[in-house]
Write a protein that holds these residues in place. Sequence first.
Motif, PDB file in Angstrom:
ATOM      1  N   ALA A  31     -16.863 -84.778  32.261  1.00  0.00           N
ATOM      2  CA  ALA A  31     -18.212 -85.200  31.887  1.00  0.00           C
ATOM      3  C   ALA A  31     -18.896 -85.924  33.046  1.00  0.00           C
ATOM      4  N   GLN A  32     -18.147 -86.726  33.799  1.00  0.00           N
ATOM      5  CA  GLN A  32     -18.755 -87.470  34.904  1.00  0.00           C
ATOM      6  C   GLN A  32     -18.909 -86.619  36.159  1.00  0.00           C
ATOM      7  N   TRP A  33     -17.951 -85.740  36.428  1.00  0.00           N
ATOM      8  CA  TRP A  33     -18.106 -84.869  37.594  1.00  0.00           C
ATOM      9  C   TRP A  33     -19.251 -83.875  37.391  1.00  0.00           C
ATOM     10  N   SER A  34     -19.493 -83.491  36.143  1.00  0.00           N
ATOM     11  CA  SER A  34     -20.630 -82.601  35.883  1.00  0.00           C
ATOM     12  C   SER A  34     -21.940 -83.315  36.170  1.00  0.00           C
ATOM     13  N   ILE A  41     -27.603 -80.374  42.143  1.00  0.00           N
ATOM     14  CA  ILE A  41     -28.489 -79.257  41.814  1.00  0.00           C
ATOM     15  C   ILE A  41     -29.938 -79.728  41.729  1.00  0.00           C
ATOM     16  N   LEU A  42     -30.160 -80.892  41.114  1.00  0.00           N
ATOM     17  CA  LEU A  42     -31.514 -81.424  40.994  1.00  0.00           C
ATOM     18  C   LEU A  42     -32.128 -81.704  42.367  1.00  0.00           C
ATOM     19  N   ARG A  43     -31.340 -82.278  43.265  1.00  0.00           N
ATOM     20  CA  ARG A  43     -31.869 -82.595  44.597  1.00  0.00           C
ATOM     21  C   ARG A  43     -32.246 -81.331  45.353  1.00  0.00           C
ATOM     22  N   VAL A  44     -31.364 -80.329  45.298  1.00  0.00           N
ATOM     23  CA  VAL A  44     -31.650 -79.069  45.989  1.00  0.00           C
ATOM     24  C   VAL A  44     -32.862 -78.385  45.380  1.00  0.00           C
ATOM     25  N   ALA A  45     -32.920 -78.371  44.029  1.00  0.00           N
ATOM     26  CA  ALA A  45     -34.030 -77.695  43.352  1.00  0.00           C
ATOM     27  C   ALA A  45     -35.346 -78.396  43.634  1.00  0.00           C
ATOM     28  N   TYR A  46     -35.357 -79.727  43.591  1.00  0.00           N
ATOM     29  CA  TYR A  46     -36.609 -80.447  43.797  1.00  0.00           C
ATOM     30  C   TYR A  46     -37.089 -80.324  45.236  1.00  0.00           C
ATOM     31  N   GLN A  47     -36.164 -80.403  46.181  1.00  0.00           N
ATOM     32  CA  GLN A  47     -36.566 -80.256  47.573  1.00  0.00           C
ATOM     33  C   GLN A  47     -36.968 -78.825  47.891  1.00  0.00           C
ATOM     34  N   GLY A  48     -36.475 -77.872  47.072  1.00  0.00           N
ATOM     35  CA  GLY A  48     -36.855 -76.482  47.284  1.00  0.00           C
ATOM     36  C   GLY A  48     -38.275 -76.178  46.874  1.00  0.00           C
ATOM     37  N   LEU A  49     -38.873 -77.067  46.049  1.00  0.00           N
ATOM     38  CA  LEU A  49     -40.276 -76.879  45.685  1.00  0.00           C
ATOM     39  C   LEU A  49     -41.145 -77.188  46.890  1.00  0.00           C
ATOM     40  N   ASN A  50     -41.950 -76.209  47.319  1.00  0.00           N
ATOM     41  CA  ASN A  50     -42.806 -76.470  48.467  1.00  0.00           C
ATOM     42  C   ASN A  50     -43.969 -77.364  48.069  1.00  0.00           C
ATOM     43  N   PRO A  51     -44.494 -78.140  48.990  1.00  0.00           N
ATOM     44  CA  PRO A  51     -45.576 -79.077  48.665  1.00  0.00           C
ATOM     45  C   PRO A  51     -46.766 -78.415  47.988  1.00  0.00           C
TER      46      PRO A  51
END
Length: 292
Positions: A31-34, A41-51
Amino acid sequence: MESFWPWHFVSVPEEEKLLRRDLLDLRGSFAQWSIMLGILILRVAYQGLNPASQIGYRTQSCRGLVSWWDRPLVAGWLETRRQYAVCGLWLTWLLSLCVWSSGEDYLHLTKALGHVGLSQIPLQVLMSPAAYISTARPSAASILSFLTSIPQSTLTPYHRLFGRVVISPLLLGHATLYLLFFAQSSHPEFGTLLAKRVRDSDVQCGLSALFAAVALLFFIRPRGGSMQKGRGSAGSMQERRQAFYIGHVSLVGMLCVAAYFHVAQAQKYMIQSFGAFVLNGVGSWVMVHWGR
């Protein structure tokens, strides 16, 4: 009923109890490693959004062109369908961890609900808006906001829902199943095991933690949208926010202290939660005073 509810009261040999104890710890680790995987995943996905995409979304929001997913589930509610869906999916994942390899053992499932639920409290603390009562920057980033690059204003609704939709159902399920087990089990001196166990300190601590969890569901933060502008109203709102923050943190503290003394297996999660509280508070204080 037999086909609908597959878990039963079973007798487990001592050697099997140790294996089930290890399995509970493994569930908490999963549960904690997930959570760590989700943060990545959130960091990669959010940074993948272009400005340009982010600017376009904000422009559409200002014009009222908000998608069905980003509208409140019920008119007047603060959280959106998307936020409820995300928290609902996370609850489903955690419930699947609880059911995994539980077999027909009622008590093992009951313990798993509490174990997995408590393992999520450090995450709940890490995404809390610790600077909520600050007049300088009440929306200063939490540690999770800093790690994921997601604005705190986006994370705060998830913080509210996470407690109501994820952690509370798991803890309430744990307590309900245990109380039902106590009520249905006989005791030679007290009649039922429930009459005996409510006199024990570990169960009393568990009930105190349950009380705090339920109280948190009804302890709603103040909303300032309808407040009139002016010095008096601003001061009143600040006082209400401070009172809410102190009450909210006190209830969370009560839950964590009660859980710590409820069962030894909960202690590591409560120590983690205290460390997360200190880390998040210091991080927010630094960002309020020296952050951009």
